[in-house]
Design an enzyme around this catalytic site. Sequence first.
Site, PDB file in Angstrom:
ATOM      1  CE1 TYR A  55      -4.298   0.790  -0.209  1.00  0.00           C
ATOM      2  CE2 TYR A  55      -4.385  -1.384   0.793  1.00  0.00           C
ATOM      3  CZ  TYR A  55      -5.007  -0.357   0.090  1.00  0.00           C
ATOM      4  OH  TYR A  55      -6.294  -0.490  -0.304  1.00  0.00           O
ATOM      5  CD  GLU A  57      -4.674   5.044   0.907  1.00  0.00           C
ATOM      6  OE1 GLU A  57      -4.559   5.552   2.035  1.00  0.00           O
ATOM      7  OE2 GLU A  57      -5.720   4.520   0.494  1.00  0.00           O
ATOM      8  CB  THR A 228      -3.993   4.061 -21.891  1.00  0.00           C
ATOM      9  OG1 THR A 228      -3.622   3.954 -23.266  1.00  0.00           O
ATOM     10  CG2 THR A 228      -5.445   4.493 -21.780  1.00  0.00           C
ATOM     11  CE  LYS A 231      -6.629   2.227 -24.917  1.00  0.00           C
ATOM     12  NZ  LYS A 231      -7.677   3.261 -25.080  1.00  0.00           N
ATOM     13  NE  ARG A 237      -6.184  -3.418 -19.393  1.00  0.00           N
ATOM     14  CZ  ARG A 237      -6.189  -3.595 -20.723  1.00  0.00           C
ATOM     15  NH1 ARG A 237      -5.379  -4.467 -21.290  1.00  0.00           N
ATOM     16  NH2 ARG A 237      -7.009  -2.898 -21.482  1.00  0.00           N
TER      17      ARG A 237
HETATM   18  C1  LIG Z   1      -8.684   3.609 -24.200  1.00  0.00           C
HETATM   19  C2  LIG Z   1      -9.028   5.023 -24.018  1.00  0.00           C
HETATM   20  C3  LIG Z   1      -9.364   5.550 -22.754  1.00  0.00           C
HETATM   21  C4  LIG Z   1      -9.672   4.716 -21.543  1.00  0.00           C
HETATM   22  O1  LIG Z   1      -8.807   3.789 -21.159  1.00  0.00           O
HETATM   23  P1  LIG Z   1      -9.233   2.593 -20.163  1.00  0.00           P
HETATM   24  O2  LIG Z   1      -7.898   2.157 -19.686  1.00  0.00           O
HETATM   25  O3  LIG Z   1      -9.933   1.603 -21.030  1.00  0.00           O
HETATM   26  O4  LIG Z   1     -10.107   3.126 -19.104  1.00  0.00           O
HETATM   27  C5  LIG Z   1      -9.559   6.915 -22.643  1.00  0.00           C
HETATM   28  N1  LIG Z   1      -9.457   7.717 -23.701  1.00  0.00           N
HETATM   29  C6  LIG Z   1      -9.179   7.245 -24.943  1.00  0.00           C
HETATM   30  C7  LIG Z   1      -9.096   8.192 -26.086  1.00  0.00           C
HETATM   31  C8  LIG Z   1      -8.963   5.881 -25.147  1.00  0.00           C
HETATM   32  O5  LIG Z   1      -8.709   5.435 -26.372  1.00  0.00           O
END
Ligand SMILES: *Cc1c(COP(=O)(O)O)cnc(C)c1O
Length: 418
Positions: A55, A57, A228, A231, A237
């Site tokens: 943890y 915080e 994010t 991606k 994640r």
């Molecule tokens: C994927 C995405 C998000 C959100 O991401 P999560 O991790 O799925 O919550 C926000 N904004 C855009 C433009 C995205 O493509």
Amino acid sequence: MTSNLEILQQQDPDVYAALKGEEQRQKSGIELIPSENYTFPEVLSTLGSVFTNKYSEGYPGRRYYGGQEYTDQIETLARDRAKAVFKCEHANVQPLSGSAMNQAVYLGLLEPGDTILAMDLSHGGHLTHGAPVSHMGKLFNFVRYVTNPVDGSIDYDQVRKDALEHKPKMVLCGYTSYPRDIDYAKFKAIADEVGAITMTDASHFGGLVAGEAMANPFDFGFDVVTTTTHKSLRGPRGGMVLCKKEFASKIDKSVFPGLQGGPHMNAVAGIAVTLKRAQTQEFKDYAEQVLVNSKTLANELMQRQASLVTGGTDNHMMVVDTMESYGLDGRVAEETLDKVNITTNKQIIPDDPLPPLRPSGIRIGTPAATARGMGEADMKQLGEWIDRCLRSPEDEAVIGEIQGAVETFCKKFPVPGL
Ligand SMILES: *Cc1c(COP(=O)(O)O)cnc(C)c1O
């Protein structure tokens, strides 16, 4: 010594079997969903590490629990690397995911009811950009701009008119389904005219900005960039808020304690190692290749008479109007490609006459395929397979032949980390 995976196998054969199944699925198919990727092996190590036990915080040097010697080290590394990679003054690496990171920005810099100018979901914006079904869409007054019907690109004159009429406190650009680059200078000029904060949600293309293959909004004076980390950046994640110093304290307070409790330090460790990778020439080459591959695949599909929204791509993705190209709605197109282990996702196109679960198109992207080492010749091959499948969705012989070819093809491209 028994490995952690062996313990999983003994303790919970059901979950173990699903994990092995997913590994096999990722190996034996071609991943073309533009928001997905294969993370680095060292990220998988950090995610399954003892940092998940802790943890933390608060922020480095100011925590609410003891024992932060090592968590402080990794969070500081992650923040410093984020600032270096994105050329910005401040970074918060704690958001648990992309949606939380955007919520933290709106709630930290604006008051409920304030106006935000953002891209309409049905024209390529994200749910978190004020879709009426989202909580943020209820809490803030989102005014949504659409793309121009002639060429499908953002209509900057219309964005400016909307800004002058609605006087937003924030102008937000960024997308989840839009195959072109953004004119940051224009967005910044429009925002300056009405005194609005500028924000880019770079969730999809954060890795391409990091790899210097696409423009960086901070070079145009933007205030806030969110992305994010899972991606195009290829990390765990998670989400990051990057911003100018003047917003740093508001953003940090908004993430914690405003919105979240304890950060996921195993993910923060993963973000740190990802951002080390992002500084290498190898990553820059990767980002460049993602774009080259995207153009190559788009050109191959268009040569075969497929119709692409905006007539091509400048980034890592393309949106194929499958209804116009093949007389198939996006759901059928997605399912047909699933049969040959090519994974895409159905996608609404601008002014789509069809509903979201049966829209007119599919979205295709190259970050994951490129992470496996695929190049231009492979993209041409993929274009041929996609086109042939969608022309003969009922032809068992064609589907069977391509399915076999995809299986053989995939063996040439090991999945990172497996
Ligand atoms: C994927 C995405 C998000 C959100 O991401 P999560 O991790 O799925 O919550 C926000 N904004 C855009 C433009 C995205 O493509």
